[in-house]
Design an enzyme around this catalytic site. Structure first.
Site, PDB file in Angstrom:
ATOM      1  CG  ASN A  88      -1.591   1.350   1.449  1.00 36.26           C
ATOM      2  OD1 ASN A  88      -2.451   1.744   0.660  1.00 36.26           O
ATOM      3  ND2 ASN A  88      -1.235   2.048   2.516  1.00 36.26           N
ATOM      4  CD  GLN A 140     -10.666   2.183  -0.443  1.00 35.70           C
ATOM      5  OE1 GLN A 140     -11.200   2.625  -1.457  1.00 35.70           O
ATOM      6  NE2 GLN A 140     -10.901   0.961   0.015  1.00 35.70           N
ATOM      7  CG  ASP A 149      -1.909   5.793  -0.138  1.00 38.98           C
ATOM      8  OD1 ASP A 149      -2.047   4.929   0.739  1.00 38.98           O
ATOM      9  OD2 ASP A 149      -2.663   5.882  -1.135  1.00 38.98           O
ATOM     10  CG  ASP A 179       0.560  -4.040   6.123  1.00 35.64           C
ATOM     11  OD1 ASP A 179       0.176  -4.334   7.271  1.00 35.64           O
ATOM     12  OD2 ASP A 179       0.967  -2.906   5.803  1.00 35.64           O
ATOM     13  CG  HIS A 183      -5.404   1.982   4.667  1.00 40.82           C
ATOM     14  ND1 HIS A 183      -6.071   3.061   5.176  1.00 40.82           N
ATOM     15  CD2 HIS A 183      -5.186   1.147   5.721  1.00 40.82           C
ATOM     16  CE1 HIS A 183      -6.239   2.922   6.483  1.00 40.82           C
ATOM     17  NE2 HIS A 183      -5.708   1.758   6.834  1.00 40.82           N
ATOM     18  CD  GLU A 205      -3.809  -5.045   8.582  1.00 40.62           C
ATOM     19  OE1 GLU A 205      -3.746  -4.702   9.778  1.00 40.62           O
ATOM     20  OE2 GLU A 205      -3.118  -4.522   7.687  1.00 40.62           O
TER      21      GLU A 205
END
Length: 231
Positions: A88, A140, A149, A179, A183, A205
């Site tokens: 991510n 997100q 990000d 992981d 997001h 997750e």
């Protein structure tokens, strides 16, 4: 075949190999979840491994050779390896630095891997960090505690991530814990894991939150999901 697994958080690769041979295999465990294997920032805290600098398999927990040896030894003991995959984001550091394997980086610049164009700039909060988990766009596309990000909708970013995951699979890894999957848009995660060989185990997750728009059920079409509320 056992469905029971164990997370050996923060254990070095050589130690996990010993555990597979001496305890887990004989006891009938089916799999082990390892900490993230890629190059990360330097430091002593547990969370340094969740701030990737590159996709080199050089970590405070061991070298590429040690990781490959662990996978092979655990497989011989009947224990599959699931690797924690941090896809991510990259680092949360505001000043330039050098990773544990010597790779230079800046918050939004990773030479030879990513440039600033490969990251989200959400523009929804003062510092571009997530402030409201009831806002899907923030969750997100904004930064999780300042972690740079990645734009996982980008074909370039997706291809880079898939190459990293394929590299781990080439060493015999059985699958991945994704992981911070919450997001990333579920469609982005689906597109990435959809490029992996059939049968690759995926466990996303996605922490369930009351009244939040992003829910675990969005991610079950392409793999399993950790259910934090089960207990």
């Amino acid at each position: 075949e056992s469905g029971v697994g164990v997370q050996l958080f923060q254990l070095p690769w050589a130690s996990i190999a010993d555990e597979c041979e001496q305890n887990l295999g004989p006891a009938g465990f089916g799999w082990v979840l390892t900490s993230p294997p890629q190059e990360h920032i330097t430091g002593d805290a547990w969370w340094i491994q969740y701030q990737p600098v590159s996709y080199l398999l050089e970590s405070s927990l061991g070298t590429r050779e040690e990781f490959a040896d662990m996978v092979s030894r655990c497989d011989d003991a009947g224990v599959a390896i699931i690797a924690d995959a941090v896809i991510n984001h990259m680092t949360g550091q505001d000043v330039p630095g050098v990773g544990i394997a010597g790779s230079e980086y800046e918050h939004h610049e990773y030479p030879g891997i990513y440039t600033a164009a490969d990251f989200h700039r959400c523009g929804l909060t003062a510092e571009d960090d997530i402030e409201d988990y009831r806002d899907r766009a923030q969750v997100q596309t904004c930064e999780l505690v300042n972690l740079a990000d990645l734009d996982t909708a980008s074909p370039t970013v997706r291809a880079t991530i898939v190459a990293y995951l394929d590299d781990l699979l080439s060493l015999g890894v059985d699958g991945f814990r994704i992981d911070a999957a919450k997001h990333m848009a579920a469609d982005d995660v689906a597109a990435i894991v959809g490029e992996l060989p059939e049968g690759t185990r995926i466990i996303s997750e996605v922490i369930r939150g009351a009244a939040e728009p992003v829910q675990p059920e969005e991610y079950t079409a392409f793999g399993e999901v950790f259910e934090f509320t089960y207990a």
